[in-house]
Scaffold this motif. Sequence first.
Motif, PDB file in Angstrom:
ATOM      1  N   LYS A 192      -8.990  -9.899   3.913  1.00 29.32           N
ATOM      2  CA  LYS A 192      -8.996  -8.648   3.174  1.00 29.32           C
ATOM      3  C   LYS A 192      -7.688  -8.490   2.415  1.00 29.32           C
ATOM      4  N   LYS A 193      -7.804  -7.986   1.205  1.00 26.64           N
ATOM      5  CA  LYS A 193      -6.630  -7.758   0.361  1.00 26.64           C
ATOM      6  C   LYS A 193      -5.877  -6.531   0.849  1.00 26.64           C
ATOM      7  N   THR A 194      -4.548  -6.664   1.048  1.00 25.08           N
ATOM      8  CA  THR A 194      -3.715  -5.542   1.461  1.00 25.08           C
ATOM      9  C   THR A 194      -3.248  -4.780   0.223  1.00 25.08           C
ATOM     10  N   MET A 195      -3.540  -3.490   0.197  1.00 27.55           N
ATOM     11  CA  MET A 195      -3.120  -2.641  -0.919  1.00 27.55           C
ATOM     12  C   MET A 195      -2.041  -1.681  -0.436  1.00 27.55           C
ATOM     13  N   PHE A 196      -0.948  -1.591  -1.167  1.00 23.63           N
ATOM     14  CA  PHE A 196       0.173  -0.743  -0.778  1.00 23.63           C
ATOM     15  C   PHE A 196       0.136   0.566  -1.563  1.00 23.63           C
ATOM     16  N   SER A 197       0.192   1.686  -0.842  1.00 22.17           N
ATOM     17  CA  SER A 197       0.197   2.995  -1.502  1.00 22.17           C
ATOM     18  C   SER A 197       1.361   3.862  -1.037  1.00 22.17           C
ATOM     19  N   ARG A 198       2.189   3.347  -0.141  1.00 21.11           N
ATOM     20  CA  ARG A 198       3.333   4.114   0.354  1.00 21.11           C
ATOM     21  C   ARG A 198       4.335   4.337  -0.776  1.00 21.11           C
ATOM     22  N   LYS A 199       4.816   5.554  -0.929  1.00 30.41           N
ATOM     23  CA  LYS A 199       5.731   5.872  -2.022  1.00 30.41           C
ATOM     24  C   LYS A 199       7.158   6.121  -1.559  1.00 30.41           C
ATOM     25  N   LEU A 200       7.422   5.943  -0.274  1.00 31.80           N
ATOM     26  CA  LEU A 200       8.772   6.121   0.249  1.00 31.80           C
ATOM     27  C   LEU A 200       9.194   4.839   0.953  1.00 31.80           C
ATOM     28  N   PRO A 201      10.457   4.434   0.804  1.00 28.00           N
ATOM     29  CA  PRO A 201      10.896   3.166   1.407  1.00 28.00           C
ATOM     30  C   PRO A 201      11.102   3.299   2.915  1.00 28.00           C
ATOM     31  N   ARG A 202      10.222   2.679   3.677  1.00 26.05           N
ATOM     32  CA  ARG A 202      10.348   2.753   5.138  1.00 26.05           C
ATOM     33  C   ARG A 202      11.439   1.803   5.605  1.00 26.05           C
ATOM     34  N   VAL A 203      12.334   2.306   6.441  1.00 25.73           N
ATOM     35  CA  VAL A 203      13.450   1.528   6.958  1.00 25.73           C
ATOM     36  C   VAL A 203      13.311   1.433   8.470  1.00 25.73           C
ATOM     37  N   SER A 204      13.255   0.227   9.000  1.00 26.74           N
ATOM     38  CA  SER A 204      13.210   0.032  10.450  1.00 26.74           C
ATOM     39  C   SER A 204      14.615   0.178  11.026  1.00 26.74           C
ATOM     40  N   LEU A 205      14.727   0.936  12.106  1.00 29.12           N
ATOM     41  CA  LEU A 205      16.022   1.189  12.737  1.00 29.12           C
ATOM     42  C   LEU A 205      15.912   1.033  14.243  1.00 29.12           C
ATOM     43  N   HIS A 206      17.059   0.963  14.906  1.00 32.81           N
ATOM     44  CA  HIS A 206      17.132   1.098  16.361  1.00 32.81           C
ATOM     45  C   HIS A 206      18.510   1.696  16.648  1.00 32.81           C
ATOM     46  N   GLN A 207      18.598   2.971  16.321  1.00 36.53           N
ATOM     47  CA  GLN A 207      19.903   3.614  16.274  1.00 36.53           C
ATOM     48  C   GLN A 207      19.945   4.811  17.215  1.00 36.53           C
TER      49      GLN A 207
END
Length: 757
Positions: free
Chosen positions: A635-650
């Motif tokens: 299946k083709k992955t379509m991106f619609s997120r409009k904010l940059p997600r940042v992974s953290l462990h803080q």
Amino acid sequence: MNSKRRLLVALTIMSSTVYIIWRTVRTLPFEYGWLSIVCGLILLAVEGMGFFEMIVHFHQLSDPLELEEVPEIESEEYPHVDIFISTYNEPAELLFKTINGCLNMEYPDKSKVHIYLCDDGNREEMGVLARELGVTHLVRDTHRHAKAGNLNHAMSVTNSPYIVTFDADMIPRRHFLLHTIPYFVRDESIGFIQTPQTFYNPDLFQYNLYSEKRTPSEQDYFYRDVQVMRNRSNSVIYGGTNTILSRKALEDAGGFFVGVITEDFATGMMIQSKGYQCYAIDEALAVGMAPEDLKSLINQRRRWARGCIQTGRKVNLFKVEGLNLAQKVSYFTSITYWLGPIKQLSYVAAPLLYALMNVIVVRTSFIEVLIFWLPMYLFNNYTLKKLSDNIRNTRLTNIYDMILFPVLLPAVILEMFGVTQTQFKVTRKDSGQKLEGDDWGYKFKVALPHLIFALLSVLGILVSVRQTFVTETPAYIIIIFWLCVNLYNLTMSIFFMTGRKAHRQHERFLAEIDCVIRFNQRIIRTTTYDISEGGLSVQLPFPEWLPPNEVIDIELITPYYYAKFTGTLANVFQTNVEGRDVWRYGLIITPKTLDDKQEFLQIIYDREHSLPKYMVDNYSSTQDWITNLQSRLSKKTMFSRKLPRVSLHQLVRTDQGYYVTLRDFNYQFITIWFDSNQEPPNHLVLHEGGFDIECERVESLATRDSIAYEVTNYEKLVSHELFRTLLASWIRFYEENREESFELESEVKDYIEHSYL
């Protein structure tokens, strides 16, 4: 280098000659009945035809003649040039790009370049377009002789000494004239110069077979190799577009040839018969659109096949005065090439006749095949790959031939027996959006012969395997191999016919272009990652906040063009480049003015296309088959997120004095891990780096210890430069410790995937 090429060709021809002599003397099944004799003679005849074409083809490839570098001439020596853009029913947006490219061609004196929109559809919108862009709109009272008549009419009302012909979709690059006209000024014996037809979109063979990243366009081999090799014998084929012609040569040849549906093929032949030298160059000086639907491709190839056979019959090739023997032989093989469907049918049917009907077509033994066939096969494969400079190999050629042979076969047979096609069918090409494609009924109809032959091949393999054990002889191994090769090609043909869903409205090109983004008194200077007519993407090393629902200003700058746009954010996603996390922002853009639109189109199309020019090395048939199967099942992955997600462990302190762990952050939302003994509050303030991050709980999709919060004061944070420094330190800490920690439980992973982030 040429001596090595000639030696390789000599060995290939030698091995093929030994093979064809062996086939003629030793393998005809005269003692097995009339059906075996007829089938055996037909197969030998088509192999003999292929042998003759191979000798001519490899002989020309062994000693190519390339034009010297573009001569230097004085500015005042550049002559007047007429540009003919042929159109019948193509959309105005497509013609806009072609005319725009012509207007931007560099020339010492632009007043000497005369652009004509040769509209054989006599459409009002074409007149409006011509007036808008400042070119001449040419129409005629009759549509007689289709494209050839249209061009002859244009010749009759113009008078420049040189003529350039473009199809409606072919966009010239800015140096098209500067890299071609000087040859004519220095040598008046040149009749025409043919430049390659290259495409900015993957052709249907690349696209439907998921090979747009590992194989060149199917037409590349013809224009970059075959055409150039024909320089030596002065038998370059006029391709109808991207070509510069001498008006005198055209007039001596009687104008554009009429009465056949491939007027370009015949016109080039007539020019050469008048003693003019014609050349092909391999430099891509224009780019166009390959057919995007199956019906258009099939109609195009039927027209080419019927037109070439029709021309050969009408002009009586071997009686054409002015052509020498080498030219006639070269053109003859160009015509017999289109008899390929008959050859392909013979290659598919022969092993089936033996396996399923016990009709012996080739009388041989396993040892003889190894001695006579195998060297010829290996030499041909190796020589084609080497002499084509890794543009084409035998495997690709066999796939292409197998795909087209059932749909071309009836047309070829009819044309051979004089049942000719007189109506010119324009290849359908739409602009600005992917075509919807052909319906499944049509796809099934054209794929049905492949399906039938594939099923018969499977049955033939099963029967041959059984017979191998029953007879305890290796003879059936030859048939099994032959059937397996055919089955592979048939399977790839079925993959091709089933097509591939289009996910993009506009073709996208990889391109690094200086880009400036402006919003809220902020400026981001970067380069594009890719561009299309509808948008662009930039790749940033830091998760910049761009307003997701506001209009922003964008500028693109190159050494030759400058364009301004308004834009909106389409999506943001994180990816990894050379071991580092980067964020890619997709932007939907609209040029601000007509001038900006024209400049932007040149930025897109006045460049080398980003499709491959050479085959990927060591990509096997098995990999090809698996790639197609997997790509069709995934299946083709379509991106619609409009904010940059940042992974953290803080770890961050809260306003209630305890610490929590930040898991993900995207400026407007944040996910937090709580210890099991902590009660997640509805309102939370995080204290870090001198900032207060105010959070309101989002009551949805909560897991056992990870809660989503909305950052209510994000507007204050995103405008603060020091907050960028804080976020950068969090990202750096995460990247440095990523390998040792942060194994998420499955339910947390599921939550992250479906959350606001």
